[in-house]
Design an enzyme around this catalytic site. Structure first.
Site, short mmCIF file in Angstrom:
data_model
loop_
_atom_site.label_atom_id
_atom_site.label_comp_id
_atom_site.label_asym_id
_atom_site.label_seq_id
_atom_site.Cartn_x
_atom_site.Cartn_y
_atom_site.Cartn_z
N SER A 136 -10.03 5.54 -5.12
CA SER A 136 -10.96 6.66 -5.29
C SER A 136 -10.48 7.71 -6.29
O SER A 136 -11.26 8.20 -7.10
CB SER A 136 -11.22 7.30 -3.92
OG SER A 136 -10.01 7.76 -3.35
N GLU A 147 7.18 -6.74 1.35
CA GLU A 147 5.94 -6.61 2.12
C GLU A 147 4.98 -7.77 1.81
O GLU A 147 4.35 -8.32 2.70
CB GLU A 147 5.25 -5.27 1.80
CG GLU A 147 5.89 -4.06 2.44
CD GLU A 147 5.56 -3.93 3.93
OE1 GLU A 147 4.96 -4.85 4.50
OE2 GLU A 147 5.92 -2.90 4.52
N LYS A 198 -2.01 -1.56 -3.97
CA LYS A 198 -2.87 -0.38 -3.97
C LYS A 198 -2.05 0.89 -3.99
O LYS A 198 -1.10 0.97 -3.22
CB LYS A 198 -3.73 -0.43 -2.71
CG LYS A 198 -4.60 0.77 -2.48
CD LYS A 198 -5.21 0.72 -1.12
CE LYS A 198 -5.93 2.02 -0.87
NZ LYS A 198 -6.31 2.19 0.50
N LYS A 208 0.86 -1.18 0.00
CA LYS A 208 0.00 0.00 0.00
C LYS A 208 0.90 1.23 0.00
O LYS A 208 1.66 1.45 0.94
CB LYS A 208 -0.91 0.00 1.22
CG LYS A 208 -1.79 1.24 1.27
CD LYS A 208 -2.80 1.19 2.38
CE LYS A 208 -3.61 2.47 2.39
NZ LYS A 208 -4.61 2.48 3.47
C1 PBG Z 1 -7.53 3.37 5.17
C2 PBG Z 1 -7.74 3.25 3.72
C3 PBG Z 1 -7.54 4.22 2.72
C4 PBG Z 1 -8.05 3.65 1.54
C5 PBG Z 1 -8.48 2.37 1.84
N1 PBG Z 1 -8.27 2.13 3.19
C6 PBG Z 1 -7.05 5.61 2.76
C7 PBG Z 1 -5.70 5.94 3.27
O1 PBG Z 1 -4.86 5.09 3.49
O2 PBG Z 1 -5.50 7.13 3.47
C8 PBG Z 1 -8.12 4.34 0.22
C9 PBG Z 1 -9.17 3.83 -0.71
C10 PBG Z 1 -9.43 4.72 -1.88
O3 PBG Z 1 -8.77 5.76 -2.09
O4 PBG Z 1 -10.35 4.38 -2.64
N2 PBG Z 1 -6.23 3.31 5.61
#
Ligand code: PBG
Length: 346
Positions: free
Chosen positions: A296, A255, A270, A217
């Protein structure tokens, strides 16, 4: 699709053939692209709604459906309207969801994340009651539950404390499993959280509850609209001390391997679109299913450009999702999934 080019071009008569040495061209890849049916016959990648996971936001109460400005078409829903939405998605072929709870109150340690009556937990119960076969996953993180917006407990100097956070995450995961979640999906990026959650689940007898780990991530600006949706933007600093740097690829493999060793059943990369190389590498290096999160900001870019009339929304969405699958994602988390499922059926 224009029909066949003229016969003369395809099969020159013998005299023309003698004059033009077209036969030098021994390789003609275009043969496989001649008709739509042929192109589909040889397609290397196929999208299927059964590989989609629908991310959804859950708020407390009833009869709530609050639109999210930066995510056109997406809402924060109370459990009753969540069920109505997912029943429609199920009809369209969607078989899995990922829930994000948005609590009534936040606190510095994110304790609400483990409230057995919290919106995520209630959402799981409502969905499992209505659609027992639906695969219900839950995001496990503290950022939506902490007053400071960080994904873990914060120490005196503003640092995010790794080990004290693990217990809170494990408690949250347990509350999701007890509500009936099939998979929990830790997205916090604390070291060792997959192992801590696996141990807690096993100890509680939830041996069948799986873990989809947000393994690679990245600290990404593509999460902007999501943070508006759940009001989770960090109040100070950023997430770079726990989320990965976009410059790093080998680290993603590290990871992913660590999470697999700690017991992750599914490995996630992600965001997706700017990290297709990472998806491909993780796919090649590991034997677990790989999920990719079309986040998103990726969704918002398509929606915004489509609203301006600058892109063909349907074509761009299917191209994006196909590319994520081609890179190696077995599962795709996407806010586009209902419309994509409909387009794929047409
Ligand atoms: C929570 C989380 C996030 C997303 C999924 N779980 C945001 C972040 O890490 O700030 C993002 C999902 C998206 O942007 O659609 N940690």
């Amino acid at each position: 699709m224009p029909s066949k080019p003229s016969k003369v071009l395809l099969r020159p008569d013998s005299q023309a053939a003698a004059e033009t040495p077209a036969s030098d061209l021994r390789q003609r890849p275009r043969r496989l692209r001649r008709t739509a049916v042929l192109r589909e016959l040889v397609a290397e990648t196929r999208l299927d709604p059964r590989q989609f996971i629908y991310p959804l936001f859950v708020v407390p109460g009833t009869n709530q459906c609050q639109e999210i400005e930066a995510l056109p078409g997406q809402c924060r829903r109370s459990p009753d309207l969540l069920v109505a939405e997912v029943e429609q998605a199920w009809q369209e072929g969607i078989r899995a969801v990922l829930l994000f709870g948005i609590p009534e109150a936040k606190d510095p340690e994110g304790r609400e994340a483990a409230n057995p009556r919290g919106p995520a937990q209630e959402g799981v119960r409502a969905l499992k009651r209505a659609l027992p076969e639906l695969v219900v996953m839950t995001d496990v993180c503290l950022c939506g539950y902490t007053t400071h917006g960080h994904c873990g407990i914060v120490g005196e100097n503003g640092e995010v404390l790794n080990d004290p956070t693990l217990a809170v995450l494990a408690e949250a995961a347990l509350s999701h499993a007890e509500a009936g979640a099939d998979f929990v999906a830790p997205s916090d990026m604390m070291d060792g959280r997959v192992g801590a959650i696996r141990a807690a689940l096993d100890q509680a007898g939830s041996t069948d509850t799986g873990i989809m780990a947000y393994s690679a991530k990245y600290a990404s600006a593509f999460y902007g609209p999501f943070r508006e949706a759940v009001d989770s933007a960090p109040q100070f600093g950023d997430r770079r001390s726990y989320q990965m740097a976009s410059a790093n690829r080998r680290e993603a493999l590290r990871e992913a391997r660590l999470d697999a060793d700690e017991g992750a059943d599914i490995i996630m990369v992600k965001p997706a679109l700017a990290y297709l190389d990472v998806i491909a590498e993780v796919r090649a290096a590991l034997d677990r299913p790989v999920a990719a999160y079309n986040v998103s900001g990726e969704y918002a870019m398509v929606k915004a450009a489509a609203a301006c009339g600058w892109l063909d929304e349907r074509a761009i969405t299917l191209e994006v999702l196909t590319s994520i699958a081609r890179a190696g994602a077995d599962l795709i988390l996407t806010y586009h999934c209902r419309e994509a499922a409909r387009w794929l059926k047409e």
